[in-house]
Write an enzyme that holds these catalytic residues in place. Structure first.
Site, PDB file in Angstrom:
ATOM      1  N   ASP A  31      60.631  35.790  51.775  1.00 12.88           N
ATOM      2  CA  ASP A  31      61.073  34.447  51.787  1.00 12.88           C
ATOM      3  C   ASP A  31      60.974  34.280  49.671  1.00 12.88           C
ATOM      4  O   ASP A  31      60.914  33.573  49.785  1.00 12.88           O
ATOM      5  CB  ASP A  31      60.124  33.440  52.457  1.00 12.88           C
ATOM      6  N   ASP A 206      36.891  27.131  40.065  1.00  9.79           N
ATOM      7  CA  ASP A 206      37.511  26.652  39.180  1.00  9.79           C
ATOM      8  C   ASP A 206      37.161  25.433  38.137  1.00  9.79           C
ATOM      9  O   ASP A 206      36.414  24.286  38.623  1.00  9.79           O
ATOM     10  CB  ASP A 206      38.997  25.942  39.933  1.00  9.79           C
ATOM     11  N   GLU A 274      34.411  29.185  36.354  1.00  7.78           N
ATOM     12  CA  GLU A 274      35.658  28.773  35.278  1.00  7.78           C
ATOM     13  C   GLU A 274      35.472  28.461  34.192  1.00  7.78           C
ATOM     14  O   GLU A 274      35.060  26.856  34.784  1.00  7.78           O
ATOM     15  CB  GLU A 274      36.854  28.795  35.811  1.00  7.78           C
TER      16      GLU A 274
HETATM   17  C1  GLC Z   1      42.564  25.988  36.086  1.00 11.19           C
HETATM   18  C2  GLC Z   1      42.598  27.881  36.821  1.00 11.19           C
HETATM   19  C3  GLC Z   1      44.385  26.959  35.654  1.00 11.19           C
HETATM   20  C4  GLC Z   1      45.179  25.886  36.850  1.00 11.19           C
HETATM   21  C5  GLC Z   1      43.848  24.550  36.210  1.00 11.19           C
HETATM   22  C6  GLC Z   1      44.112  23.778  37.013  1.00 11.19           C
HETATM   23  O1  GLC Z   1      41.891  26.926  34.307  1.00 11.19           O
HETATM   24  O2  GLC Z   1      42.650  29.303  36.191  1.00 11.19           O
HETATM   25  O3  GLC Z   1      45.597  27.861  37.063  1.00 11.19           O
HETATM   26  O4  GLC Z   1      46.433  25.266  35.918  1.00 11.19           O
HETATM   27  O5  GLC Z   1      42.508  25.399  36.519  1.00 11.19           O
HETATM   28  O6  GLC Z   1      43.771  23.813  38.492  1.00 11.19           O
END
Ligand code: GLC
Length: 538
Positions: A31, A206, A274
């Site tokens: 898809d 994240d 992160e």
């Molecule tokens: C983090 C992710 C990124 C995303 C952002 C918002 O930085 O790595 O890809 O756009 O968070 O969730």
């Protein structure tokens, strides 16, 4: 009998973790979008052909895909684009059966505006979930303060129906959760419990330091004109010093709570936050004062460093110096938010970078496609699919998210021949692809495979100590890794001229440019232009 380090280390210290961006990895139902069964089909490639130990999957949860899955509308369901819950379970089971651990993305700063919680919260000012998000009355003539969204424009959007502003660190369709509300904390902990029960081995958290901001919500001051963005240029966002809209110290209590949750499980669960923090003591504070927060904060220092020996060496030494006693770090050179490694570095340097990544002390994270040398795809005039690129010119992340290149055929084996992939396949796939590179001894893929095998077989490279070697120069970075069983020296020649460095006697165990090189070293090892070698002193 002495206990070797391997007996006590949690799995993730010894692992090489491979990031899969599921939309772009393998499309099993043709898809145009990659899916979870597609990933299952490639597990053999990952565990046997390439030889990594774990995968990190970018989000595959239910989502309107405004930020390609980082806008979650149901954290405990799979988006139909990727398959269903049975596919997720099957993938986790199959990965485990292949010896791969599975890390999933945990998107906690915000949800999608289509999430049930936000639909309720925005339904009226006195809904019991009103306070699950951050709602404010406006300032005199607009939003409550001057904070800006990372993706462009104000961090606040006005909600007509209820006459208040809501906060969003990213898109307006990604409202921020209110982490000062204990109900939100527990609801999100339940999400973690859910995936731990399903069987995941870790979480990549994240935007992990965004969710707590100044409780007084003070305006950010303007940045002085000579202020340099610590990371990458982000347009208007760089016009302010982000003193108040990121990383408020209250965030540490949340991370401690999260750690408590994962520790209720009787297995080692990796949590990696992160965070783009370049002040090293502040960065290290996310391990927690008693190492009771993240297993490790994501380490982007190498990616942020200039690509020359003095800068790379300084980044490596200062990170390792700042990792708290008893803790462990990680290294990465690419992900779905950054330009592809092979296009950021001068030609030939991606092999040096790979050698560095896989020989440093710390867990390497490898971005899909970097192992075949995928370059940043040029997408011409096509409109950006990435909302960041739509809002701010020059910031589209599409070029590093194009489909994985498996074969030289049209569509690169990612999807059917007649299917239009969600992002175009890079033209480079005719030469840069798994199938062709496997037959070429000198390819970057075969170099990665040799390096991964070497790391797997070497306790010094996996878990040993790190020592910078005094023989380093402005062109050559030399360091030593040492375990109870063995000693390895790594020498990386960034220069265009041949040279040699004194490393003591040993035998070449790896060369980035001469696949069969295994010469005995008396004292000095010769290095060709842009050659990286590992010498074993066993
Ligand atoms: C983090 C992710 C990124 C995303 C952002 C918002 O930085 O790595 O890809 O756009 O968070 O969730």
């Amino acid at each position: 009998m002495s206990r070797g380090p391997t007996e006590t280390a949690p799995w993730w210290r010894e692992a090489v973790i491979y990031q899969i961006y599921p939309l772009s990895f393998a499309d099993s139902n043709c898809d145009g979008y990659g899916d979870l069964p597609g990933v299952i089909d490639k597990l053999d490639y990952l565990s046997r052909t390439l030889g990594v130990d774990a995968i990190w999957l970018s989000p595959f949860y239910r989502s309107p895909m405004k930020d390609w899955g980082y806008d979650v509308s149901d954290h405990t369901d799979v988006d139909p684009l990727f398959g269903d819950m049975d596919d997720a379970v099957a993938l986790i089971d199959a990965a485990h059966a292949s010896g791969l651990s599975v890390v999933v993305d945990y998107v906690i700063n915000h949800t999608s505006d289509r999430h049930g919680w936000f639909l309720e919260s925005s339904s009226s000012r006195d809904h019991p979930k009103r306070d699950w998000y951050v709602w404010r009355d406006g300032g005199e003539d607009g939003p409550p303060n001057n904070w800006l969204s990372i993706f462009g424009g104000p961090m606040w959007s006005f909600h007509d129906a209820t006459g208040q502003w809501y906060r969003h660190t990213f898109l307006r369709s990604q409202p921020d959760l209110n982490w000062r509300n204990p109900e939100v904390v527990e609801a999100m902990m339940d999400v973690a419990f859910f995936w731990l029960d399903v069987g995941v081995d870790g979480f990549r958290v994240d935007a992990a330091h965004h969710m707590m901001k100044d409780p007084r919500e003070r305006d950010n001051p303007p940045a002085p004109s000579d202020h340099k963005a610590p990371w990458k240029d982000m347009g208007e966002y760089d016009e302010y010093l982000h003193l108040y809209d990121i990383g408020h110290p209250d965030v540490h209590a949340i991370h401690r709570r999260f750690r408590e949750v994962v520790e209720t499980y009787d297995r080692d669960v990796l949590t990696i936050g992160e965070m783009h923090i370049f002040d090293l003591p502040e960065w290290a504070s996310y391990y927690g004062e008693n190492l009771d927060e993240f297993s490790m904060p994501f380490n982007f220092h190498l990616m942020a460093a200039d690509w020359d020996v003095p800068s790379v060496r300084a980044a490596v030494e200062s990170v390792l110096w700042n990792v708290p006693a008893g803790a462990w770090t990680n290294w990465t050179l690419g992900n779905h938010d950054e330009m592809r490694l092979a296009s950021r570095l001068p030609q030939g340097h991606d092999m040096i970078a790979a050698t560095l990544l896989l020989t440093l002390r710390g867990t390497p994270f490898l971005y899909y496609g970097d192992e075949i040398g995928m370059t940043e795809a040029s997408l011409g005039d096509a409109p950006s699919r990435d909302p960041w690129g739509e809002n701010v010119e020059g910031l589209s992340r599409d070029g590093s998210r194009t489909p994985m290149q498996w074969t030289p055929q049209p569509n690169a084996g990612f999807t059917g021949l007649d299917t239009e992939p969600w992002l175009p396949v890079s033209q480079s796939h005719t030469t840069i692809n798994v199938e062709s590179e496997l037959t070429d001894e000198g390819s970057i893929l075969n170099m990665y495979r040799r390096l991964l095998r070497l790391r797997r077989e070497s306790s010094a490279l996996r878990l040993g100590s790190f020592m910078s070697h005094p023989a380093s120069t402005d062109d050559v970075f030399v360091f030593r890794r040492e375990s109870n069983e063995e000693v390895m020296t790594v020498a990386l020649n960034f220069g265009d001229d041949p040279t040699s460095v004194t490393v003591g006697s040993g035998k070449v165990a790896f060369s980035s440019t001469e696949p069969r090189r295994r010469d005995d070293i008396d004292d000095a090892v010769r290095l060709g232009p842009r050659e990286a070698v590992v010498v074993s002193h066993r």
